[in-house]
Design an enzyme around this catalytic site. Structure first.
Site, PDB file in Angstrom:
ATOM      1  N   TYR A   1       0.860  -1.187   0.000  1.00 55.94           N
ATOM      2  CA  TYR A   1       0.000   0.000   0.000  1.00 55.94           C
ATOM      3  C   TYR A   1       0.897   1.239   0.000  1.00 55.94           C
ATOM      4  CZ  TYR A   1      -4.073  -2.920   1.042  1.00 55.94           C
ATOM      5  OH  TYR A   1      -5.082  -3.864   0.975  1.00 55.94           O
ATOM      6  N   GLU A   2       0.409   2.320  -0.608  1.00 62.36           N
ATOM      7  CA  GLU A   2       1.274   3.484  -0.804  1.00 62.36           C
ATOM      8  C   GLU A   2       1.697   4.147   0.502  1.00 62.36           C
ATOM      9  OE1 GLU A   2      -1.159   5.636  -3.489  1.00 62.36           O
ATOM     10  OE2 GLU A   2      -2.525   6.362  -1.960  1.00 62.36           O
ATOM     11  N   SER A   3       1.073   3.759   1.611  1.00 62.65           N
ATOM     12  CA  SER A   3       1.482   4.295   2.914  1.00 62.65           C
ATOM     13  C   SER A   3       2.871   3.807   3.320  1.00 62.65           C
ATOM     14  CB  SER A   3       0.478   3.890   3.989  1.00 62.65           C
ATOM     15  OG  SER A   3       0.273   2.485   3.975  1.00 62.65           O
TER      16      SER A   3
END
Lengths: 263, 282, 282, 263
Positions: A57-59
């Protein structure tokens, strides 16, 4: 075994979409996960036929295995179950731009026949009728991942003849447009909807229906699409949801509703 | 150089009308308590910078603090639109909001360039996308070796960076853990900074040798505000209050209900109210 | 994709004559055991890349493995010159060694650009220095916003990266801790990689959520070689053997004493010898 | 109290150099430490009058407090006692280039009258008489730190009329050369040797002797320097080493010898 034998309620179009999307993923994939429908599909794949899939996930969470679907791309569960979590600049530099992601899984508000996506505005940019959230990671997910899967529910306002704004490039104007812009990645190779599955024509890159979900007709597909839909000659039927797929998906959604206090 | 003070004094001394202000925190550790203090002190004309404007920026925009928003994704994650942000962009309420819009990759690189004291960042990005047509700050450089053209964006150097971290020690060193987003870059790129923390400890004690730490000589105002990230979360302290993120949709949909909620929960409240808002410990 | 194998097979399958090879480790975790295997397998014509060539590269150069050295500081830290490197540069023994020389900042940025899949790196560097006069790969770009001219270097994309790490788990995920240097960047920038580790564990167990880990799908050959960094060190396993670094000066000063030492300790030895060389645990 | 009252052996020129160099540092400094003589001076300062000084080594160790002098810039003791340790690319990007270092402390093989340093080659670059280690971090330390201190022992082969190679820029050709190259940092502001202390002339930037170590004459300085040395009119005497300075330094060196098995 087909859904007709279930002692549970029949599969909904949205469930069929998620299940068909999940089937596109393999255990060996490294998948950059967009929030919403893509996240449900990726985690269903992980909980069924692709247990070793790497979800990112881009987090910054790499190799995450959430027990429930995250409401945001940065829920604590994503970090707690990840192999490791890196800073966001590193995520976009070393991991996405670095070319290490095999599949980017996107959703969108609007799409055109060449799989370009709009999540920015409806109307003009300066005086929008509807201001949408914007691109987030999508512009570079679309260009830097090995290939891109898209999942969206069909409808005339979502599947449009012409996009007001191209947030992320699919196949542009079709044909070799990506190659002409220097892109060496494949771009969108599969669009999974609530009615059918599209893949781009090998030459023109126009999205073409290759399989219809159980009980869906070509007419229904056309009624829910803003451009004249092309079908491959031998359009097949999407294999029905199995009991396992449906029960795992429904259990996942139930856990998720409980965890988020009712969404 | 780290200075311990009250949140009121921190905002009064560090945030001025017209400043560019980056309140960062990528879903995790969003500085809600500090943002509410900015609203209470009625700052105006701010350029608000943030990759993922969510409820906090909806509140700042709805209360009229911002003239411009620099961002890459603005929404209530997993829930829907930010109604106050849309009202400002679509109907200029409470007043017009100008937008400088990027992709996540571009903004993350722009913060990284700011922390690195570079004037700009380059990336393989924006290919075939329309954003460069509406954002003139997206330009390009040519590789002196291969001739490849790469997209560029100006480095982000905010007047003020505001973040919420887990702990500070007595010297003012600041520790982050978990999803660290672009907070370290934002603080290093900014001229001034305000850092709220869950707790101030005598010493960090045993930790990874590679722990994410901002040394005391790189930070500004340091304030202990337990629960200060609610409804966002703090790794190891409390979970994200997803029920509140869902409830916000109804609160913010209408101007009246929004203003009523802000009056009671922000204008008439203070940082001390956050401790009680924390959900069960993570 | 991680593959467990013997060090002999790892070098045989991953390192070819003429390759560009980066053996990294910034004082800590220098891959001595793997480097010695490259010497035993008599690789030739290598372009050796490393920010701080020390004893290991002195050995590779003295044994005739390298045609070119890409570096930013070459010495025996705190002791003196690398006699074999000097002999190659000054007297072409055992054969000529070409140099591509940078500053640390430029090389660190070049590895970072390689890991980021960028064709080049830019930095505020080399100002007033003579290196750009002797290294034509140092060029410049102009900032499209400010007009400032910044130095550039090509991204480093080695054919092979070789590092030593602390642990691998059964999937082949690799953990580093302490001084991590540019090892992660070197592996991510390279086409192939060999990673030796102190031990292979079933599971990393509890760790920082931000632990420095290379996922199994980013690494190549993985080999357990306890002590494989000696006389460098492994955080939490054994200390740097500074006495050996000091002793090396006399060993390497003359060609004969160097060759005699290499014959006994490298050519006639193997990776299993490293376990016994570890000083007391750190 | 002066060294004459010690019950220990008198201070050596090298010890006097280290002690005079240490005095230039303050507790509030953030110092990027070169290996060798600078490292001894920085740690002596930390162990005497500047206990809160932040020492940074290019290996990525920030706020380190080694018990003994490291042999390399990456000894384990540096990491074990650091506030934190960052990757080397971050060290050079965020910390050095980021402009957060107040003092860069360098040594060198050769220096000229404008405090330019050579650690690259003696003779020509392509056919060197002596190949030196190279620049390492020095070129960017010299340009990115707020100011630079240099410490070197004097001698005719080290203090030369003309450098064969400029590894790191001091004041270049003197005057406003740094400003003309766009540098906003001060560059070298102090050179501490085994015989005296130099500072650059405010206008010409030529290194000028401001104080002589106890017992050292102007003639000795000139005999050990390859260019005609300038002295300020009122050259002072460097305050003698105090008993504390000398005892702490000797204890530090003793611990170091023991730890490194004899250097």
């Amino acid at each position: 075994m087909t859904m007709h034998t279930f002692h549970t309620s029949p599969v909904t179009p949205t469930e069929m979409m998620t299940i068909a999307a999940a089937r596109a993923l393999k255990s060996s994939d490294v998948c950059f996960v967009g929030i919403g429908a893509p996240s449900a599909a990726c985690n269903l794949a992980r909980l069924t036929h692709a247990p070793d899939i790497t979800l990112i996930y881009e987090s910054g969470t790499i190799g995450t295995e959430p027990d429930v679907l995250p409401l945001s791309i940065g829920d604590g569960d994503l970090c707690d179950t990840a192999l490791t979590t890196v800073p966001v600049p590193e995520m976009f530099r070393y991991w996405l731009q670095g070319g290490r992601i095999t599949i980017g899984f996107l959703g969108g508000a609007q799409i055109d026949r060449f799989a370009n996506l709009n999540t920015t505005v409806v109307g003009s940019y300066d005086e929008p009728k509807v201001r949408l959230p914007g691109g987030g990671g999508a512009p570079e997910i679309a260009s830097n991942c090995g290939e891109v899967f898209i999942t969206m529910a069909m409808g005339n306002r979502a599947f449009v003849e012409k996009l007001p704004f191209i947030t992320s490039m699919g196949h542009g104007e079709g044909g070799d447009h990506r190659a002409r812009l220097g892109l060496r990645t494949k771009g969108p190779t599969r669009l999974i909807t609530d009615l059918c599955v599209f893949t781009p024509d090998p030459v023109t890159k126009e999205l073409t229906v290759v399989s219809l979900h159980p009980g869906v007709t070509r007419e229904q597909v056309q009624e829910n699409c803003g451009w004249p839909v092309r079908f491959v000659a031998d359009t097949s039927q999407t294999p029905p949801a199995t009991e396992e797929e449906l029960s795992v998906l429904r259990a996942l959604h139930a856990r998720t509703r409980k965890a988020h206090g009712g969404i | 150089m780290a200075e311990f003070m009250s949140l009121k004094d921190a905002v009064a001394s560090r945030v001025r009308d017209g400043d560019s202000v980056a309140m960062e925190g990528f879903t995790h550790l969003i500085p809600y308590a500090a943002g509410h203090e900015v609203i209470r002190q009625k700052r105006r004309g701010l350029t608000l910078i943030r990759m993922t404007p969510d409820i906090l920026y909806d509140q700042l925009i709805g209360m009229g603090c911002a003239d411009r928003l620099v961002f890459s994704w603005g929404g209530n994650p997993g829930v829907g639109s930010l109604h106050r942000m849309r009202d400002a962009v679509e109907k200029a309420w409470p007043h017009p909001l100008a937008l400088t819009e990027h992709s996540h990759a571009a903004m993350a690189n722009a913060y990284e360039a700011g922390a690195s004291n570079l004037p700009f960042a380059m990336l393989r990005g924006y290919i075939g996308a329309d954003l460069p047509k509406v954002n003139p700050s997206i330009r390009s450089v040519t590789c002196p070796y291969t001739g490849e053209v790469l997209a560029t964006v100006p480095a982000i150097r905010p007047d003020v960076a505001i973040i919420h971290a887990l702990r500070a020690d007595l010297k003012g060193n600041v520790l982050l853990e978990g999803i660290t987003g672009v907070q370290k870059e934002a603080v290093l790129a900014a001229q001034r900074s305000i850092i709220t923390v869950e707790q101030i400890v005598e010493d960090f004690g045993s930790r990874s040798p590679n722990a994410v730490i901002l040394p005391h000589w790189t930070v500004g105002a340091v304030v202990a505000v337990p629960g200060g990230a609610h409804p966002s979360y703090a790794h190891g302290y409390y979970k994200r209050d997803n029920a509140f993120y869902i409830a916000w949709d109804a609160i913010a949909r209408e101007r009246d209900s929004f203003l009523a909620w802000m009056e009671v929960n922000v204008m008439q409240a203070g940082p001390e109210a956050f401790a009680a808002r924390r959900p069960r410990a993570a």
